[in-house]
Design a protein around this motif. Structure first.
Motif, PDB file in Angstrom:
ATOM      1  N   HIS A  65       0.842  -1.197   0.000  1.00  0.00           N
ATOM      2  CA  HIS A  65       0.000   0.000   0.000  1.00  0.00           C
ATOM      3  C   HIS A  65       0.878   1.248   0.000  1.00  0.00           C
ATOM      4  O   HIS A  65       1.931   1.285   0.655  1.00  0.00           O
ATOM      5  CB  HIS A  65      -0.885  -0.010   1.253  1.00  0.00           C
ATOM      6  N   ASP A  68      -8.683   1.902   4.027  1.00  0.00           N
ATOM      7  CA  ASP A  68      -8.677   0.539   3.463  1.00  0.00           C
ATOM      8  C   ASP A  68      -7.545  -0.292   4.076  1.00  0.00           C
ATOM      9  O   ASP A  68      -7.718  -1.467   4.418  1.00  0.00           O
ATOM     10  CB  ASP A  68      -8.555   0.586   1.938  1.00  0.00           C
ATOM     11  N   ALA A  87      -8.377  -1.121   7.674  1.00  0.00           N
ATOM     12  CA  ALA A  87      -9.366  -2.218   7.726  1.00  0.00           C
ATOM     13  C   ALA A  87      -8.689  -3.566   7.446  1.00  0.00           C
ATOM     14  O   ALA A  87      -9.032  -4.591   8.057  1.00  0.00           O
ATOM     15  CB  ALA A  87     -10.468  -1.962   6.706  1.00  0.00           C
ATOM     16  N   GLU A  88      -7.688  -3.547   6.570  1.00  0.00           N
ATOM     17  CA  GLU A  88      -6.957  -4.797   6.258  1.00  0.00           C
ATOM     18  C   GLU A  88      -6.206  -5.270   7.502  1.00  0.00           C
ATOM     19  O   GLU A  88      -6.243  -6.442   7.878  1.00  0.00           O
ATOM     20  CB  GLU A  88      -5.989  -4.550   5.101  1.00  0.00           C
TER      21      GLU A  88
END
Ligand SMILES: O=P(O)(O)OC[C@@]1(O)O[C@H](CO)[C@@H](O)[C@@H]1O
Ligand SMILES: [Mn+2]
Length: 469
Positions: free
Chosen positions: A337, A355, A358-359
């Protein structure tokens, strides 16, 4: 000679500033120009390769990148204003917004953020992002990794240790099913310490000088133990073994640091966790662009597994084949990321990269490798040494997490009263020499306020390099 000075800053926090030559100052003043010079030299040495691959266009591209990097080095060395990024990339706007934020922290009288007048974390990350921009502005060599040679050299020079590590792992595999709980715990502790020691092999601290692992690591672990400053391995074991008893699937996420030997130790740790069934899947997080000289990119990750698989040593080759199979079966998953190469401290992740946050929340345990991750976990602030680790995380807790770090910067939390002072008396450079290890776990979800004083690092002159504003 040190001077005391009171400075009132825009956020109305008063700092008592001690002028003393600091690691941050020496990093920006000495080490980053040295790294830039090595990068320019690398481009000079690849002139023929660029010509062979791309003809005259390649030669011109090499010259352009060199001139952009020489300009960057001059900006740095003459303390020029930090300028916005100009090349369109996935994170260009985020970086320029962050630069505007830094500007907003400064009083009008202070002018614009400059190399020696900005938070160390920001300036150091910005320097590596500008190196990337110089290459992306120089097609067709825009995908050239200026640190690739150094990372590969680190791997090749560590072969002795890699052979002993893979041999140990493969021999253990033969009896791993019969190990009792205590034996399994001891092996877990060994592989954790091996991954910890691997973090000493860091090319940005060494300014690009070789920092490979020469001696046999397994036999040194006992000698290493006295250097572990905070050791929460027992807590880590009770968390993981409990999860393994309670859940059919256990996911351990490892936020990677350096490629070469350190990445090998992290793959060995991951292999042990999967083979011992302490975990059923491992998620790795690497860097999207070349970063802090030795940090791992997807190219480094794939290259290293390929090298290990094709080793002429049977146990090393066996590891490579196993690791490649784990990737194919998604038992080893690799993510990269863009957030990891932004300047933001990790307590901003849930806002800036929801995102990714959340991962990470899907993990049962997150291991953060290395010093830069530690600095971003703790906001690169000058916390008192005795501030609890969870408090320094300032509400960043996607999952139970552990920092596995060799001390290389002047930030340290979670110590016992007097421990930091005692260390300073015995080894004045204990925070930055890279000789002390730090295995600290935060496993309980506690909320905490931000009460750390911001870290201000000054050197002799009136200007200073500040940690995160
Ligand atoms: O994250 P790592 O690889 O353990 O260390 C990164 C590092 O080398 O870079 C900075 C100094 O240039 C410090 O945070 C640290 O010394
Ligand atoms: Mn690193």
């Amino acid at each position: 000679m040190t001077n005391l000075m009171l400075i009132l800053l825009s956020d109305n926090i008063v700092y008592v500033v001690l002028f003393s030559r600091s690691f941050a100052y020496l990093t920006i003043k000495d080490r980053t120009p040295q790294i830039l010079t090595k990068v320019i030299d690398t481009l000079h040495r690849h002139k023929n390769e660029f010509f062979e691959k791309h003809g005259e266009e390649g030669t011109e591209a090499g010259k352009k990148a060199i001139s952009l990097l020489s300009k960057l080095r001059n900006e740095l060395q003459t303390d020029k204003p930090i300028v916005p990024l100009v090349e369109k990339f996935v994170d260009t706007d985020i970086w320029n917004q962050y630069l505007e934020y830094q500007q907003s922290l400064m009083k009008e009288s202070d002018g614009k953020p400059r190399w020696f007048h900005s938070p160390w974390l920001f300036v150091e990350c910005y320097m590596y992002r500008r190196i990337h921009e110089a290459l992306t502005q120089s097609p067709p060599i825009d995908d050239f990794d200026v640190f690739k040679e150094l990372k590969e050299q680190n791997f090749f020079e560590s072969q002795e240790s890699i052979i002993s590590l893979c041999t140990y792992l493969q021999e253990l595999m033969r009896t791993i099913e019969e190990l009792d709980e205590d034996q399994l715990k001891n092996e877990f502790f060994k592989f954790l310490q091996i991954s910890l020691w691997g973090n000493k092999c860091d090319l940005s601290l060494s300014g690009g000088e070789t920092s490979s692992q020469k001696n046999d690591l397994i036999s040194s672990l006992e000698d290493l133990k006295p250097f572990i400053l905070v050791n929460d391995m027992e807590r880590l074991w009770s968390l993981l073994s409990k999860k393994t008893r309670e859940k059919a699937s256990v996911r351990v996420d490892i936020v990677l640091d350096n490629s070469g030997f350190e990445l090998t130790t992290d793959l060995v740790l991951a292999d042990f966790l999967l083979s011992s069934k302490l975990a059923t899947e491992i998620h790795f997080y690497g860097k999207r662009i070349p970063w802090f000289v030795s940090d791992t990119t997807i190219h480094d990750f794939n290259w290293l597994i390929e090298q290990v698989k094709h080793s002429n040593h049977k146990w090393v080759a066996k590891c490579g084949v196993d690791w490649e199979n784990c990737v194919k079966m998604s038992r080893l998953v690799y993510h990269d990321h863009i957030f990891w190469t932004l300047p933001h401290e990790y307590c901003a992740m849930s806002q800036v990269a929801p995102d990714l946050y959340a991962e990470l929340q899907k993990a049962d345990l997150i291991l953060f490798k290395g010093d830069l991750n530690y600095r971003k976990l703790t906001g690169d602030r000058k916390w008192a040494f005795t501030i609890p680790f969870h408090q320094a995380l300032s509400d960043f807790h996607p999952a139970p997490l552990c920092s596995i770090r060799t001390l290389k910067a002047e930030i340290q939390v979670g110590l016992q009263p007097g421990q930091g002072e005692e260390l300073a008396a015995s080894e004045p450079s204990w925070l930055t020499s890279g000789n002390l290890f730090y295995l600290q776990t935060f496993v309980l979800h506690l909320t905490c306020g931000m009460d750390g004083r911001k870290h201000k690092i000054e050197e002799d002159e009136a200007d200073g390099i500040w940690r995160n504003g």
